[in-house]
Design a protein around this motif. Structure first.
Motif, PDB file in Angstrom:
ATOM      1  N   ARG A  68      -5.316   0.379  -3.779  1.00 28.17           N
ATOM      2  CA  ARG A  68      -5.546   0.113  -2.348  1.00 28.17           C
ATOM      3  C   ARG A  68      -5.788  -1.385  -2.187  1.00 28.17           C
ATOM      4  O   ARG A  68      -6.634  -1.953  -2.857  1.00 28.17           O
ATOM      5  CB  ARG A  68      -6.735   0.897  -1.826  1.00 28.17           C
ATOM      6  N   GLN A 105      -4.811   7.218   0.333  1.00 31.57           N
ATOM      7  CA  GLN A 105      -3.685   6.399  -0.130  1.00 31.57           C
ATOM      8  C   GLN A 105      -2.729   6.121   1.016  1.00 31.57           C
ATOM      9  O   GLN A 105      -2.489   6.980   1.857  1.00 31.57           O
ATOM     10  CB  GLN A 105      -2.927   7.117  -1.243  1.00 31.57           C
ATOM     11  N   ARG A 141      -3.764   0.843   5.176  1.00 32.71           N
ATOM     12  CA  ARG A 141      -5.181   0.637   5.486  1.00 32.71           C
ATOM     13  C   ARG A 141      -5.392   0.888   6.973  1.00 32.71           C
ATOM     14  O   ARG A 141      -4.654   0.372   7.807  1.00 32.71           O
ATOM     15  CB  ARG A 141      -5.590  -0.799   5.128  1.00 32.71           C
ATOM     16  N   ASN A 198       0.817  -1.217   0.000  1.00 33.39           N
ATOM     17  CA  ASN A 198       0.000   0.000   0.000  1.00 33.39           C
ATOM     18  C   ASN A 198       0.850   1.267   0.000  1.00 33.39           C
ATOM     19  O   ASN A 198       0.353   2.338  -0.328  1.00 33.39           O
ATOM     20  CB  ASN A 198      -0.983  -0.003   1.173  1.00 33.39           C
ATOM     21  N   TYR A 217      -7.768  -5.912  -4.276  1.00 31.38           N
ATOM     22  CA  TYR A 217      -7.344  -4.510  -4.347  1.00 31.38           C
ATOM     23  C   TYR A 217      -8.186  -3.784  -5.376  1.00 31.38           C
ATOM     24  O   TYR A 217      -8.737  -4.395  -6.290  1.00 31.38           O
ATOM     25  CB  TYR A 217      -5.840  -4.360  -4.598  1.00 31.38           C
TER      26      TYR A 217
END
Length: 154
Positions: A71, A139, A142, A26, A90
């Protein structure tokens, strides 16, 4: 160089390894991500076969140029000794603005230093509309309170 947690994995250390991998991807930093792999790591990603960190960096650089606003959520599926299996999804969009959700599975094998020596990934892409997106955090990493794949029904 070691990259804890190290094998043999337990349920807790395997889950932590999965989360660390997710966090790395990520970041969308190909050079930093490549350091989680052995210098001669072997990959199969869809129909691409790679060997080594330089190839990983080149692959990820092209991937994240093509797969915009990427993501990712990973989830531990199984583990044993020096191996971990994950499932993941994703979301991303292409240059034309079409959103996709990509679903897949990965088989990982680690060396004694906790570096990934093998990665075998199978991935399928599903076009989605903007209103069907589920991965809406800014962005980067998570958030800890974001739903898992299982909790989202994916």
């Amino acid at each position: 160089m070691t990259r804890p947690p190290l094998p043999p994995f337990t349920a807790d250390t395997a889950a932590l390894k999965v989360r660390k991998a997710e966090d790395g991807w990520n970041s969308r930093d190909p050079s930093a991500v490549s350091l989680a792999y052995t210098p001669d790591s072997r990959w199969r990603n869809r129909d691409s076969f790679l060997t080594g960190r330089e190839a990983i960096v080149a692959f990820l650089t092209a991937k994240w140029e093509r797969e915009q606003e990427y993501r990712l959520v990973k989830e531990l599926w199984a583990f044993s000794g020096d191996r971990i299996v994950v499932r993941f999804a994703y979301e991303w969009h292409d240059a034309a603005g079409q959103w996709f959700r990509s679903h897949g599975n990965e088989n990982w094998r680690f060396d004694e230093d906790g570096l990934m020596a093998e990665r075998h990934a199978s991935i399928n892409d599903q076009p989605i509309s903007d209103v069907d997106r589920l991965f809406l955090w800014p962005q980067g990493r998570r958030p800890d309170n974001h739903l898992s794949l299982s909790e989202m029904g994916l």
